[in-house]
Design a protein around this motif. Structure first.
Motif, PDB file in Angstrom:
ATOM      1  N   MET A  45     -10.591 -96.553 -21.903  1.00  0.00           N
ATOM      2  CA  MET A  45     -10.696 -95.881 -20.607  1.00  0.00           C
ATOM      3  C   MET A  45     -10.370 -94.390 -20.744  1.00  0.00           C
ATOM      4  N   ALA A  46      -9.405 -94.064 -21.582  1.00  0.00           N
ATOM      5  CA  ALA A  46      -9.026 -92.664 -21.771  1.00  0.00           C
ATOM      6  C   ALA A  46     -10.146 -91.858 -22.426  1.00  0.00           C
ATOM      7  N   ASN A  47     -10.970 -92.515 -23.215  1.00  0.00           N
ATOM      8  CA  ASN A  47     -12.058 -91.841 -23.925  1.00  0.00           C
ATOM      9  C   ASN A  47     -13.430 -92.053 -23.284  1.00  0.00           C
ATOM     10  N   ALA A  48     -13.454 -92.612 -22.090  1.00  0.00           N
ATOM     11  CA  ALA A  48     -14.725 -92.948 -21.436  1.00  0.00           C
ATOM     12  C   ALA A  48     -15.597 -91.725 -21.176  1.00  0.00           C
ATOM     13  N   ASP A  49     -15.005 -90.580 -20.905  1.00  0.00           N
ATOM     14  CA  ASP A  49     -15.778 -89.387 -20.551  1.00  0.00           C
ATOM     15  C   ASP A  49     -15.846 -88.351 -21.672  1.00  0.00           C
ATOM     16  N   THR A  50     -15.480 -88.733 -22.878  1.00  0.00           N
ATOM     17  CA  THR A  50     -15.524 -87.778 -23.986  1.00  0.00           C
ATOM     18  C   THR A  50     -16.949 -87.620 -24.495  1.00  0.00           C
ATOM     19  N   VAL A  51     -17.223 -86.451 -25.043  1.00  0.00           N
ATOM     20  CA  VAL A  51     -18.548 -86.175 -25.616  1.00  0.00           C
ATOM     21  C   VAL A  51     -18.370 -85.604 -27.017  1.00  0.00           C
ATOM     22  N   SER A  52     -19.469 -85.664 -27.777  1.00  0.00           N
ATOM     23  CA  SER A  52     -19.472 -85.152 -29.138  1.00  0.00           C
ATOM     24  C   SER A  52     -20.794 -84.442 -29.401  1.00  0.00           C
ATOM     25  N   SER A  53     -20.805 -83.626 -30.410  1.00  0.00           N
ATOM     26  CA  SER A  53     -22.042 -82.930 -30.768  1.00  0.00           C
ATOM     27  C   SER A  53     -22.899 -83.752 -31.735  1.00  0.00           C
ATOM     28  N   THR A  54     -22.356 -84.887 -32.216  1.00  0.00           N
ATOM     29  CA  THR A  54     -23.127 -85.768 -33.093  1.00  0.00           C
ATOM     30  C   THR A  54     -23.002 -87.210 -32.621  1.00  0.00           C
ATOM     31  N   GLU A  55     -24.013 -87.987 -32.908  1.00  0.00           N
ATOM     32  CA  GLU A  55     -23.974 -89.403 -32.539  1.00  0.00           C
ATOM     33  C   GLU A  55     -22.871 -90.126 -33.306  1.00  0.00           C
ATOM     34  N   LYS A  56     -22.705 -89.758 -34.542  1.00  0.00           N
ATOM     35  CA  LYS A  56     -21.676 -90.394 -35.381  1.00  0.00           C
ATOM     36  C   LYS A  56     -20.258 -90.075 -34.879  1.00  0.00           C
ATOM     37  N   GLY A  57     -20.090 -88.885 -34.316  1.00  0.00           N
ATOM     38  CA  GLY A  57     -18.774 -88.476 -33.841  1.00  0.00           C
ATOM     39  C   GLY A  57     -18.414 -88.972 -32.454  1.00  0.00           C
ATOM     40  N   ALA A  58     -19.357 -89.585 -31.742  1.00  0.00           N
ATOM     41  CA  ALA A  58     -19.101 -90.081 -30.386  1.00  0.00           C
ATOM     42  C   ALA A  58     -18.133 -91.259 -30.424  1.00  0.00           C
ATOM     43  N   PRO A  61     -24.966 -93.043 -25.500  1.00  0.00           N
ATOM     44  CA  PRO A  61     -25.868 -92.276 -24.626  1.00  0.00           C
ATOM     45  C   PRO A  61     -26.050 -90.835 -25.110  1.00  0.00           C
ATOM     46  N   LYS A  62     -27.275 -90.369 -25.039  1.00  0.00           N
ATOM     47  CA  LYS A  62     -27.631 -89.007 -25.457  1.00  0.00           C
ATOM     48  C   LYS A  62     -28.135 -88.269 -24.218  1.00  0.00           C
ATOM     49  N   ARG A  63     -27.531 -87.095 -23.937  1.00  0.00           N
ATOM     50  CA  ARG A  63     -27.921 -86.326 -22.753  1.00  0.00           C
ATOM     51  C   ARG A  63     -28.301 -84.909 -23.161  1.00  0.00           C
ATOM     52  N   TYR A  64     -29.297 -84.394 -22.477  1.00  0.00           N
ATOM     53  CA  TYR A  64     -29.743 -83.027 -22.733  1.00  0.00           C
ATOM     54  C   TYR A  64     -28.939 -82.076 -21.856  1.00  0.00           C
ATOM     55  N   GLU A  65     -28.037 -81.327 -22.465  1.00  0.00           N
ATOM     56  CA  GLU A  65     -27.202 -80.334 -21.777  1.00  0.00           C
ATOM     57  C   GLU A  65     -27.089 -79.100 -22.669  1.00  0.00           C
ATOM     58  N   PRO A  66     -28.094 -78.258 -22.682  1.00  0.00           N
ATOM     59  CA  PRO A  66     -28.083 -77.109 -23.604  1.00  0.00           C
ATOM     60  C   PRO A  66     -26.960 -76.114 -23.317  1.00  0.00           C
ATOM     61  N   GLY A  67     -26.426 -76.088 -22.100  1.00  0.00           N
ATOM     62  CA  GLY A  67     -25.348 -75.164 -21.769  1.00  0.00           C
ATOM     63  C   GLY A  67     -23.971 -75.655 -22.174  1.00  0.00           C
ATOM     64  N   ASN A  68     -23.860 -76.888 -22.588  1.00  0.00           N
ATOM     65  CA  ASN A  68     -22.578 -77.465 -22.982  1.00  0.00           C
ATOM     66  C   ASN A  68     -22.168 -76.928 -24.345  1.00  0.00           C
ATOM     67  N   PRO A  69     -20.924 -76.473 -24.490  1.00  0.00           N
ATOM     68  CA  PRO A  69     -20.487 -75.942 -25.790  1.00  0.00           C
ATOM     69  C   PRO A  69     -20.489 -76.992 -26.913  1.00  0.00           C
ATOM     70  N   MET A  70     -20.497 -78.263 -26.547  1.00  0.00           N
ATOM     71  CA  MET A  70     -20.526 -79.337 -27.554  1.00  0.00           C
ATOM     72  C   MET A  70     -21.949 -79.723 -27.945  1.00  0.00           C
ATOM     73  N   ALA A  71     -22.960 -79.108 -27.334  1.00  0.00           N
ATOM     74  CA  ALA A  71     -24.352 -79.477 -27.600  1.00  0.00           C
ATOM     75  C   ALA A  71     -24.740 -79.146 -29.039  1.00  0.00           C
ATOM     76  N   ASP A  72     -25.611 -80.000 -29.582  1.00  0.00           N
ATOM     77  CA  ASP A  72     -26.101 -79.742 -30.936  1.00  0.00           C
ATOM     78  C   ASP A  72     -27.193 -78.665 -30.889  1.00  0.00           C
ATOM     79  N   ALA A  73     -27.850 -78.404 -32.000  1.00  0.00           N
ATOM     80  CA  ALA A  73     -28.864 -77.345 -32.085  1.00  0.00           C
ATOM     81  C   ALA A  73     -30.041 -77.595 -31.144  1.00  0.00           C
TER      82      ALA A  73
END
Length: 133
Positions: free
Chosen positions: A28-41, A74-86
């Protein structure tokens, strides 16, 4: 069955349910965390219970391992997010909050039931000792 083994069984079940509650709380504590890689999620974790059968000690519950969920991340398109990949995508955790809440309620009730077994056994032992007075 020896009365002491009832305490061992209820105690091991309470420990297993406490570990389940802690794992659910971590999810539950990590439910809203995001990562820049699928492996790191973050991937949801679940406890695996097993029965311990021992003729000498009675038995109990063990947690041999904690496994990660195989659900897709889940993969989301958010280019303005600092965690976004290339390519502008971020990868969220695969934690399902509804399932985790149901899991938490179930673990809590199982813990309470085993605490009641512990308490009832203690009361029965005390009453048995009072029979001789």
């Amino acid at each position: 069955m020896i009365m002491a083994s009832i305490f061992d069984i209820a105690g091991s079940a309470m420990n297993a349910q406490m570990l389940r509650l802690n794992t659910t709380a971590s999810n539950m504590a990590n439910a809203d965390t995001v990562s820049s890689t699928e492996k790191g999620a973050y991937r949801a974790r679940q406890t695996v219970f097993s029965t311990v059968m021992d003729n000498a000690a009675g038995g109990g519950v063990a947690v041999p391992r904690i496994v990660e969920s195989e659900a897709p991340v889940p993969k989301r398109y958010e280019p303005g997010n600092p965690m976004a990949d290339a390519d502008g995508y971020i990868y969220a955790s695969n934690v399902n909050a509804v399932e985790e809440m149901a899991n938490m309620i179930s673990a809590s009730r199982s813990y309470q039931a085993n605490a009641e077994v512990f308490s009832t056994t203690k009361s029965l032992m005390l009453r048995t000792l009072q029979l001789g007075q």
